[in-house]
Design a protein around this motif. Structure first.
Motif, short mmCIF file in Angstrom:
data_model
loop_
_atom_site.label_atom_id
_atom_site.label_comp_id
_atom_site.label_asym_id
_atom_site.label_seq_id
_atom_site.Cartn_x
_atom_site.Cartn_y
_atom_site.Cartn_z
N PRO A 204 0.83 -1.20 0.00
CA PRO A 204 0.00 0.00 0.00
C PRO A 204 0.87 1.25 0.00
CG PRO A 204 0.25 -0.78 2.24
CD PRO A 204 1.02 -1.75 1.36
N TYR A 205 0.31 2.37 -0.41
CA TYR A 205 0.99 3.65 -0.24
C TYR A 205 -0.04 4.77 -0.20
CZ TYR A 205 0.85 3.52 -5.45
OH TYR A 205 0.47 3.40 -6.76
N ALA A 206 0.36 5.86 0.40
CA ALA A 206 -0.53 7.00 0.57
C ALA A 206 -0.07 8.17 -0.29
CB ALA A 206 -0.57 7.42 2.04
N LYS A 207 -1.01 8.96 -0.76
CA LYS A 207 -0.69 10.13 -1.56
C LYS A 207 0.21 11.06 -0.76
CE LYS A 207 -2.76 13.84 -4.30
NZ LYS A 207 -4.03 14.45 -4.78
N SER A 208 1.33 11.42 -1.35
CA SER A 208 2.32 12.23 -0.65
C SER A 208 3.31 12.77 -1.67
CB SER A 208 3.07 11.37 0.38
OG SER A 208 3.76 10.32 -0.29
N ALA A 209 4.41 13.31 -1.17
CA ALA A 209 5.46 13.78 -2.08
C ALA A 209 6.08 12.62 -2.83
CB ALA A 209 6.53 14.53 -1.29
N ASP A 210 5.91 11.40 -2.31
CA ASP A 210 6.52 10.23 -2.94
C ASP A 210 5.57 9.45 -3.84
OD1 ASP A 210 9.05 10.58 -1.74
OD2 ASP A 210 8.33 9.67 0.11
N PHE A 211 4.26 9.66 -3.66
CA PHE A 211 3.27 8.93 -4.46
C PHE A 211 2.15 9.86 -4.88
CE2 PHE A 211 5.26 5.73 -1.71
CZ PHE A 211 5.68 4.81 -2.67
N ALA A 212 1.73 9.72 -6.14
CA ALA A 212 0.74 10.65 -6.70
C ALA A 212 -0.69 10.38 -6.26
CB ALA A 212 0.82 10.60 -8.24
N PHE A 213 -0.96 9.19 -5.73
CA PHE A 213 -2.32 8.88 -5.27
C PHE A 213 -2.26 7.77 -4.22
CE2 PHE A 213 -1.65 6.78 -9.46
CZ PHE A 213 -1.57 5.45 -9.05
N ASN A 214 -3.40 7.54 -3.57
CA ASN A 214 -3.50 6.48 -2.57
C ASN A 214 -3.67 5.14 -3.26
OD1 ASN A 214 -3.50 8.26 -0.31
ND2 ASN A 214 -5.66 8.70 -0.66
N LYS A 215 -3.12 4.09 -2.65
CA LYS A 215 -3.34 2.73 -3.14
C LYS A 215 -3.34 1.76 -1.97
CE LYS A 215 -0.43 -0.32 -4.72
NZ LYS A 215 -1.06 -1.56 -4.15
N ASP A 216 -4.36 0.93 -1.90
CA ASP A 216 -4.45 -0.07 -0.84
C ASP A 216 -3.60 -1.29 -1.19
OD1 ASP A 216 -6.24 1.44 0.64
OD2 ASP A 216 -7.99 0.58 -0.38
N GLY A 217 -3.14 -1.99 -0.15
CA GLY A 217 -2.41 -3.23 -0.37
C GLY A 217 -3.31 -4.27 -1.03
N GLY A 218 -2.77 -4.99 -2.01
CA GLY A 218 -3.54 -6.00 -2.72
C GLY A 218 -4.27 -5.46 -3.93
N VAL A 219 -4.18 -4.15 -4.16
CA VAL A 219 -4.83 -3.51 -5.31
C VAL A 219 -3.76 -3.11 -6.31
CG1 VAL A 219 -6.23 -1.57 -6.10
CG2 VAL A 219 -6.72 -2.62 -3.88
N PRO A 220 -3.88 -3.56 -7.58
CA PRO A 220 -2.85 -3.22 -8.57
C PRO A 220 -2.75 -1.71 -8.81
CG PRO A 220 -4.25 -5.01 -9.34
CD PRO A 220 -4.91 -4.45 -8.13
N CYS A 221 -1.54 -1.22 -8.89
CA CYS A 221 -1.33 0.18 -9.25
C CYS A 221 -1.89 0.40 -10.65
CB CYS A 221 0.17 0.50 -9.23
SG CYS A 221 0.57 2.16 -9.82
N GLN A 222 -2.47 1.56 -10.89
CA GLN A 222 -3.07 1.83 -12.19
C GLN A 222 -2.02 1.93 -13.29
OE1 GLN A 222 -5.03 5.53 -11.06
NE2 GLN A 222 -3.52 6.74 -12.19
N ASN A 223 -0.75 2.03 -12.90
CA ASN A 223 0.32 2.08 -13.91
C ASN A 223 0.87 0.70 -14.27
OD1 ASN A 223 0.39 4.99 -14.01
ND2 ASN A 223 1.43 4.95 -12.02
N LEU A 224 0.35 -0.34 -13.60
CA LEU A 224 0.82 -1.70 -13.88
C LEU A 224 0.15 -2.23 -15.14
CD1 LEU A 224 2.54 -4.10 -12.80
CD2 LEU A 224 0.45 -4.92 -11.68
N GLN A 225 0.97 -2.69 -16.10
CA GLN A 225 0.45 -3.21 -17.35
C GLN A 225 0.17 -4.71 -17.25
OE1 GLN A 225 2.62 -0.82 -20.78
NE2 GLN A 225 4.14 -1.55 -19.32
N THR A 226 -0.49 -5.25 -18.27
CA THR A 226 -0.83 -6.68 -18.26
C THR A 226 0.41 -7.56 -18.32
OG1 THR A 226 -1.10 -6.61 -20.68
CG2 THR A 226 -3.09 -6.31 -19.33
N ASN A 227 1.54 -7.02 -18.76
CA ASN A 227 2.78 -7.80 -18.79
C ASN A 227 3.56 -7.63 -17.49
OD1 ASN A 227 3.72 -5.17 -19.01
ND2 ASN A 227 4.94 -5.54 -20.86
N TYR A 228 2.92 -7.00 -16.49
CA TYR A 228 3.48 -6.80 -15.15
C TYR A 228 4.60 -5.75 -15.10
CZ TYR A 228 0.83 -11.00 -14.17
OH TYR A 228 -0.19 -11.92 -14.07
N LEU A 229 4.79 -5.01 -16.16
CA LEU A 229 5.78 -3.94 -16.16
C LEU A 229 5.09 -2.60 -15.98
CD1 LEU A 229 8.16 -5.13 -19.03
CD2 LEU A 229 8.40 -5.47 -16.56
#
Length: 282
Positions: free
Chosen positions: A31-56
């Motif tokens: 997980p990560y929280a919106k901050s100077a290091d991350f552009a948005f909130n993300k819960d653990g177990g939820v794929p980042c919206q920047n993750l592609q189908t090839n896992y890159l």
């Protein structure tokens, strides 16, 4: 797995991240929280919206400019590919929700064990620690065995207890390595776990210093001498290392370097690379 302990400049392949053989675990499990290091909130177990189908990552080359500096300061030490290809034998979390939950719990445990393996391996390359190499090898082999167990076994590992036993050896290693380099005239505020956020340490002689876990966020370390310093766990986020000398510093990782600022005059251990964003800093 048999590991050859070579010189400090050679990092074992299985302790280096290999994103092409990983199921993007750090981009999903953590997980990560919106901050100077991350552009948005993300819960653990939820794929980042920047993750592609090839896992890159779709913005891998632009993480810092896109608001994801935190991603550039993270290192799995090879845990991602081990969990993906060895622990789960190539079974994809996307195809099994129950498996996914377990995999996401196993991954951070293996990451911590691989981080310990990385530090122990470095200790084994240091001649000053030769007197305890037998104990270090035993710790390495024990830690490696833990990473090769079943998911059920891994989830029961008492990581803090194991880290404590490993840390004793790393502390002993640090004492042996720094014994002939410690500068008694170093600032009194400098020490393990010290709060040096924004500290003015330009040109400071920190040779052989114990900076384990020190908070060096936004510290001015320009032209500082950090040779032979113990930097395990030191927080270098936005610290200015321009012209600093970190040659032969111990337990410094690429992730720590990536979190800092620096330039082409910064001297790094040969095993570490100058981050691309340093080229934009005078």
């Amino acid at each position: 797995m048999t590991t050859k302990y070579t010189n400090k400049d050679n990092i074992p392949k299985h302790l280096s991240s290999d994103c092409e053989n990983c199921f993007g675990l750090c981009c999903v499990a953590l997980p990560y929280a919106k901050s100077a290091d991350f552009a948005f909130n993300k819960d653990g177990g939820v794929p980042c919206q920047n993750l592609q189908t090839n896992y890159l990552c779709s913005i891998h080359n632009d993480l810092r400019t896109k608001g994801f500096r935190g991603c550039t300061a993270y290192e799995c030490f090879g845990a991602g590919q081990k969990v993906s290809q060895l622990t789960y034998q190539g079974n994809d979390w996307r195809n099994n929700s129950i498996l996914a939950k377990e995999m996401f719990a196993v991954f951070p445990i293996i990451q911590q064990l691989h981080e310990m393996l990385m530090y122990i391996h470095e200790a084994l390359t240091l001649g000053a620690a030769k007197a305890i190499h037998a104990d270090l090898k035993e710790a390495f082999e024990k830690t490696e065995r833990l990473t090769l167990q079943s998911p059920e076994f891994i989830l029961q590992i008492n990581v803090p207890d194991h880290r404590t036993s490993v840390n004793r050896l790393l502390l002993h290693t640090s004492e042996l390595v720094r014994a002939d380099y410690r500068n008694k005239k170093q600032p009194k505020k400098v020490g393990p776990g010290s709060d040096l956020i924004g500290a003015k340490l330009k040109g400071a002689d920190l040779k052989g210093a114990n900076l384990r876990g020190a908070l060096l966020i936004a510290a001015d370390l320009r032209q500082a001498d950090l040779r032979m310093a113990d930097l395990i766990g030191a927080d270098f986020r936005d610290a200015d290392l321009s012209g600093a000398n970190l040659t032969n510093s111990i337990f410094l990782t690429q992730a720590q370097v990536n979190a800092a600022k620096g330039n082409q005059n910064t001297k790094l251990p040969p095993s570490l690379k100058m981050p691309l964003h340093w080229k934009d800093i005078d």
